[in-house]
Write an enzyme that holds these catalytic residues in place. Structure first.
Site, PDB file in Angstrom:
ATOM      1  N   ASP A 155      24.639 -27.878  40.431  1.00 45.08           N
ATOM      2  CA  ASP A 155      24.354 -29.412  41.706  1.00 45.08           C
ATOM      3  C   ASP A 155      24.037 -28.322  42.648  1.00 45.08           C
ATOM      4  OD1 ASP A 155      23.133 -31.693  40.210  1.00 45.08           O
ATOM      5  OD2 ASP A 155      25.094 -31.547  39.740  1.00 45.08           O
ATOM      6  N   GLU A 179      28.913 -30.124  46.091  1.00 50.40           N
ATOM      7  CA  GLU A 179      27.945 -29.453  45.346  1.00 50.40           C
ATOM      8  C   GLU A 179      26.430 -29.936  45.741  1.00 50.40           C
ATOM      9  OE1 GLU A 179      28.281 -31.348  41.265  1.00 50.40           O
ATOM     10  OE2 GLU A 179      29.802 -33.341  41.713  1.00 50.40           O
ATOM     11  N   CYS A 239      33.144 -24.248  38.783  1.00 48.47           N
ATOM     12  CA  CYS A 239      32.750 -25.148  37.687  1.00 48.47           C
ATOM     13  C   CYS A 239      31.501 -25.004  37.338  1.00 48.47           C
ATOM     14  CB  CYS A 239      34.235 -26.472  37.852  1.00 48.47           C
ATOM     15  SG  CYS A 239      32.877 -27.612  38.353  1.00 48.47           S
ATOM     16  N   HIS A 295      21.366 -29.586  29.553  1.00 45.96           N
ATOM     17  CA  HIS A 295      22.128 -30.219  29.275  1.00 45.96           C
ATOM     18  C   HIS A 295      22.153 -29.545  27.725  1.00 45.96           C
ATOM     19  CE1 HIS A 295      23.969 -32.676  25.348  1.00 45.96           C
ATOM     20  NE2 HIS A 295      24.424 -33.603  26.316  1.00 45.96           N
TER      21      HIS A 295
HETATM   22  C1  PEP Z   1      28.102 -28.556  38.293  1.00 45.09           C
HETATM   23  O1  PEP Z   1      27.263 -29.517  39.476  1.00 45.09           O
HETATM   24  O2  PEP Z   1      27.815 -27.256  38.814  1.00 45.09           O
HETATM   25  C2  PEP Z   1      28.710 -29.230  37.741  1.00 45.09           C
HETATM   26  C3  PEP Z   1      29.773 -29.158  37.250  1.00 45.09           C
HETATM   27  O3  PEP Z   1      28.884 -30.341  37.402  1.00 45.09           O
HETATM   28  P1  PEP Z   1      27.416 -30.911  36.045  1.00 45.09           P
HETATM   29  O4  PEP Z   1      26.969 -29.521  35.197  1.00 45.09           O
HETATM   30  O5  PEP Z   1      28.171 -31.817  34.902  1.00 45.09           O
HETATM   31  O6  PEP Z   1      26.463 -31.606  37.606  1.00 45.09           O
HETATM   32 MG    MG Z   2      27.241 -31.393  38.712  1.00 47.48          MG
END
Ligand code: PEP
Ligand code: MG
Length: 605
Positions: free
Chosen positions: A469, A445, A531, A140
């Site tokens: 993920d 993911e 992303c 985070h």
């Molecule tokens: C990911 O899992 O790559 C993603 C962009 O989502 P988050 O980081 O919010 O889980």
């Molecule tokens: Mg994710």
């Protein structure tokens, strides 16, 4: 060049020639000057600048001499992960509330936490920099800091933090609340004391707008590099942003759209956390719907702000993703406060928070599973997106929302969620008497989503690879707990680099290639992007170019790095004849490309 030679008996011997070491500032100046003097081409200039070196131009930096002296005199406390580049100096505070209060009274602070959670967002915003003891490159702290453009050193295991006494022990030294520390988010160093920082010329021109470009030689060189990069890259560059100001920063850096808006980050904004908690604690659908009705206008206003700033550029908005307990207070005083606000007992709040506890929250009740079990959440979020789209459209602002469903592993999950989104879009268009284009897609993911990408592509109009993920689930390595063993793993060369930072081409990359191939086989026109945090990493961007994605999406301050990395990927890998952009390639061509890249990728390794 750095040249060593000798003369012996009238003959010249060249002993060693190396490319000269230079700072990013020097590398850019040399490259731009040499193009202007017609000694090299603009293509060669781009090959001579490492994309990550641009960080030095985009963030404040320490006075190098002062930092060297501090290290020599034993001020280096520890080293963590270089999670958010740049230099920050401030006084240590150990919680988000103190960070906010101290910053309000004019103090510069470094928010120091064992790890951060969404509850810390305002303190993170108020701090000069963020320092954590736990967590990896996609924790985070790391990803929120990068999105905000904050300096961050994460996963610094040597910090032994004691919240109760507001102190931390670091390698035999004690640091108390209020002591000055300096953190270097480019190297991961943590130093005791206050070091001077130098502001970035590029930021003063593009973001703060306090410097005229004609008075900014470094900015002018930077702008030339960006202009040349845009000439050669095939990949589009989007950004990950959840707020209008973050979106505006990204556009100033050249972002061509938003690749990920994490709607859950919005729930910690003004007035939203209360109704959000009511929604989570609701006992019945009616109660949940009543809380969602309070959230609707607030979410709509969030999306309006983003659509206005993005002015017709595509915006991908993801429905709620994290486990619900992340939104609830975990300390007794704040649980009592919430109980008071809601007119229910403290015991009820405590019991509900406890009931939401999960052993593996990352594999638990999160992602589209929330929307499948509570469809009214997806309905509210889609309504907020589409009502905002209708509003801007009526005011003549072009808009193109892309609604993205997270953590899909089975096509039926996506069918369920897509039906709600599409019905809501139609309802809103009818109610508002206005039409706007929109897409429904999914994140890829988890491995099952990738392996069944052909089934999923029959429903999804786009895929965006969530490689944070996808790395976690493909490697079976927790993104939040990896720092402790990944550092020794990299030292022992088990992985060449932290796989949460640089894409693991052989493992995660192979899964992505399968998804691209299968996705295109079912829907040749499918839009493909990434992303996850890898979308801002040069080596991973090269891989995305090789497998023919259409865009990469990264945090705003990495957009220029991605522009340069994408151009270098095209210059290095594309034969002069292969001038067709990847997005125009059909299924056959993409299959050929995949075969070619397999060779290329393995040759590189
Ligand atoms: C990911 O899992 O790559 C993603 C962009 O989502 P988050 O980081 O919010 O889980
Ligand atoms: Mg994710």
């Amino acid at each position: 060049m750095d040249i060593e030679f000798t003369m012996q008996q009238g003959r010249l011997y060249m002993l060693q020639c190396r490319v000269g070491k230079r700072t990013a500032f020097a590398a850019i100046r040399i490259a731009v000057d040499m193009v202007q003097e017609k000694l090299i081409t603009d293509k060669e200039a781009l090959q001579r600048i490492e994309p990550d070196a641009l960080n030095q131009l985009l963030r404040p930096i320490f006075d190098l001499k002062q930092k060297e002296e501090a290290v020599k005199s034993g001020k280096l406390l520890a080293k963590g992960l270089n999670a958010g580049p740049g230099a920050a100096t401030g006084r240590v505070v150990f919680n988000a509330h103190d960070a906010e209060q101290w910053a309000k009274s004019g103090e510069k602070v470094i928010l120091t936490r064992i790890e951060t959670s969404p509850e810390d967002i305002k303190g993170m915003d108020a701090a000069e920099g963020i320092l954590t003891a736990r967590g990896g490159m996609t924790s985070h702290a790391a990803l929120v800091a990068r999105q905000m453009g904050k300096v961050c050193v994460a996963g610094c295991n040597e910090l032994d933090i004691d919240y109760a006494t507001h102190t931390m022990h670091v390698n035999g030294q004690v640091v108390k609340e209020g002591d000055w520390v300096s953190i270097d988010g480019t190297t991961g160093q943590v130093l005791l004391g206050k070091l001077n920082t130098k502001p970035s010329e590029v930021l003063q021109v593009l973001i703060d707008k306090t410097l005229d470009p004609t008075d900014a030689p470094v900015y002018q060189e930077f702008a030339k590099i960006m202009q040349w990069s845009d000439k050669y890259r095939k990949l589009k560059i989007r950004t990950n942003a959840d707020q209008p100001d973050q979106s505006a920063n990204a556009v100033a850096f050249g972002a061509e759209g938003i690749g990920l808006t994490r709607t859950e980050h919005m729930f910690f904004g003004e007035g939203k956390i209360g109704p959000m908690r009511e929604m989570i604690l609701a006992d019945t659908v009616e109660q949940r719907k009543a809380a969602l009705a309070k959230l609707l206008p607030l979410q709509r206003a969030d999306f309006l702000g983003i659509f206005e700033v993005m002015n017709g550029r595509p915006v991908t908005i993801r429905t709620i993703d994290p486990p619900l307990h992340e939104f609830l207070p975990h300390e007794e005083p704040s649980q009592r406060e919430l109980a008071n606000q809601m007119g229910i007992s403290y015991e009820k709040v405590k019991q509900r928070v406890e009931s939401l506890h999960e052993f593996n929250p990352m594999l638990g009740f999160r992602g589209c599973r929330l929307g499948v079990v509570y469809p009214e959440i997806t309905e509210m979020q889609s309504r907020a997106i589409f009502e905002a789209a209708a509003d801007v459209k009526k005011r003549g602002i072009p808009v193109e929302p892309e609604v993205m469903i997270p953590l899909v592993g089975h096509v039926k999950e996506l069918e369920h969620q897509a039906a709600i989104v599409r019905k809501t879009a139609e309802d809103v268009m009818k109610e508002q008497g206005v039409k706007f284009p929109y897409l429904v897609g999914t994140m890829i993911e988890i491995p099952r989503g990738a392996m069944t990408a052909d089934e999923i592509a029959r429903v999804a109009e786009f895929f965006s690879f969530g490689t944070n993920d996808l790395t976690q689930t493909t490697l079976g390595v927790s993104r939040d707990d990896a720092a402790r063993f990944l550092v020794p793993y990299v030292e022992k060369e088990i992985y060449p680099k932290d796989p949460f930072e640089v894409l693991d081409r052989a493992g995660v990359g192979a899964v992505m290639k399968i998804a691209v191939e299968k996705g295109r086989s079912a829907r040749p026109s499918i839009k493909l992007g990434i992303c996850g945090e890898h979308g801002g990493d040069p080596s991973s961007i090269e891989f995305c170019h090789l497998i023919g994605l259409h865009y990469v999406s990264c945090s705003p301050f990495r957009v220029p790095i991605a522009r340069l990395a994408a151009a270098r990927a095209a210059l290095l890998n594309d034969k002069p004849t292969a001038t067709k952009p990847a997005r125009k390639r059909g299924k056959k061509a993409s299959t050929k490309l995949l075969k070619k890249t397999t060779k290329k990728v393995s040759r590189k390794r």
